[in-house]
Design a protein around this motif. Sequence first.
Motif, PDB file in Angstrom:
ATOM      1  N   VAL A  15      -7.475  19.628 -15.852  1.00 38.81           N
ATOM      2  CA  VAL A  15      -7.368  19.593 -14.387  1.00 38.81           C
ATOM      3  C   VAL A  15      -8.766  19.399 -13.818  1.00 38.81           C
ATOM      4  CG1 VAL A  15      -6.693  20.847 -12.307  1.00 38.81           C
ATOM      5  CG2 VAL A  15      -5.387  21.150 -14.423  1.00 38.81           C
ATOM      6  N   LYS A  52      -4.165  13.127 -16.497  1.00 39.67           N
ATOM      7  CA  LYS A  52      -4.741  14.406 -16.092  1.00 39.67           C
ATOM      8  C   LYS A  52      -4.474  14.638 -14.606  1.00 39.67           C
ATOM      9  CE  LYS A  52      -8.308  14.384 -19.638  1.00 39.67           C
ATOM     10  NZ  LYS A  52      -9.719  14.665 -19.984  1.00 39.67           N
ATOM     11  N   LEU A  53      -4.492  15.892 -14.220  1.00 42.63           N
ATOM     12  CA  LEU A  53      -4.287  16.251 -12.817  1.00 42.63           C
ATOM     13  C   LEU A  53      -5.619  16.233 -12.087  1.00 42.63           C
ATOM     14  CD1 LEU A  53      -2.678  17.419 -10.409  1.00 42.63           C
ATOM     15  CD2 LEU A  53      -2.996  19.689 -11.424  1.00 42.63           C
ATOM     16  N   SER A  86       3.314  15.365  -8.770  1.00 44.95           N
ATOM     17  CA  SER A  86       2.187  14.447  -8.655  1.00 44.95           C
ATOM     18  C   SER A  86       1.037  14.805  -9.586  1.00 44.95           C
ATOM     19  CB  SER A  86       1.686  14.427  -7.216  1.00 44.95           C
ATOM     20  OG  SER A  86       0.584  13.549  -7.074  1.00 44.95           O
ATOM     21  N   LYS A  87       0.250  13.794  -9.921  1.00 44.39           N
ATOM     22  CA  LYS A  87      -0.980  13.984 -10.691  1.00 44.39           C
ATOM     23  C   LYS A  87      -2.226  13.698  -9.848  1.00 44.39           C
ATOM     24  CE  LYS A  87       0.440  14.898 -14.967  1.00 44.39           C
ATOM     25  NZ  LYS A  87       0.005  16.090 -15.729  1.00 44.39           N
ATOM     26  N   CYS A 114       1.568  22.260  -9.234  1.00 39.18           N
ATOM     27  CA  CYS A 114       1.616  21.158 -10.201  1.00 39.18           C
ATOM     28  C   CYS A 114       1.825  21.647 -11.634  1.00 39.18           C
ATOM     29  CB  CYS A 114       0.327  20.347 -10.136  1.00 39.18           C
ATOM     30  SG  CYS A 114       0.116  19.386  -8.633  1.00 39.18           S
TER      31      CYS A 114
END
Length: 344
Positions: free
Chosen positions: A69, A91-92, A140-141, A328
Amino acid sequence: MIKVGIIGATGYVGAELLRLLLNHPKVQVFKISSVSFIGEEISSIYKNFINKTNLICENAEEVLSNCDVIFTDLPHGLSEEIAEKALSENKLLIDLGADFRLSSESEYLKWYNKKFDKPDIHKYSVYGLPELNKEKIKKSKLIANPGCYPTSIELALLPLLKNSLIHTSRIICDSKSGTTGSGRSLSLTSHYTEVNENFSPYKIGCHRHLPEIEETLNSISKEKVKITFTPHLLPINRGIISTIYLSPKNKINLIELRKIYLDFYKNEPFINILPLGDIAQIKQVRLSNYCNISLHLNHREDGLIIVSTIDNMIKGAAGQAIQNMNLCLGFEETEGLNLISPSF
């Protein structure tokens, strides 16, 4: 443990993110970056981190390569390339800057004097106001963390617009913020002698948060929203208070209106609708992720006044970013954010 990183960790918001994330039970702050302080320990820059972390400021690529993240706290125009790389690696990325807050490239160009560098990735971004877009955020990312002034104003107005209770072309937003809102870099207006014993409006009619507020409110309103927004600088470190003046379509009963607000926010852990007669104040939310909202009529009882308060560094920035991360990653929304404001 989920590995998180902060790109832009030495600004006020980046440091606040680090402070909060170090106390989060389900993530590990693994890497941080700063252009100005590469190679330096964060505890040498902010002494409150002494004996709390030995993280060293590295370059942004180290954060991007080693973390699951990524939080970006950067000036506008610097997050798109990082976001593109993060998305390509699944990846976020949660951006606390302005790069993804506006969906319209023409509006972004108008207000930020810049086109989108990576226009294709903007279709993946979600505006990260949890009380409005919770289900979209979860999927969502790429999250666009809202601005601080917009957060205070949007949360105050969403129930009214959802229920078409006000005239949408007669909205006046009078907002005041502490000096941390202008960031860590010094300018003439943020000098102690300019701020102390002073209280002044700025960027009248041309603040960059205006299009963000109108775009977000228009997404829930059945009629086009037009607001007059004036920000002011308070001689305090942190906090925002927005006093909003509205013209109701019909006679307002505050008891019924409060029920509408309570129902709208019934599943939102960080929204407090104060009892009638109480007035929202900055000190009630300072150092917390809460937004306090109070409802009032003018003396003729034909005008509605909403007061909304947040801590600009937490609900207006770092705390809301962590709230978005929690959503998330499937954590409890309040994880790491059970912060109570001091009573004095």
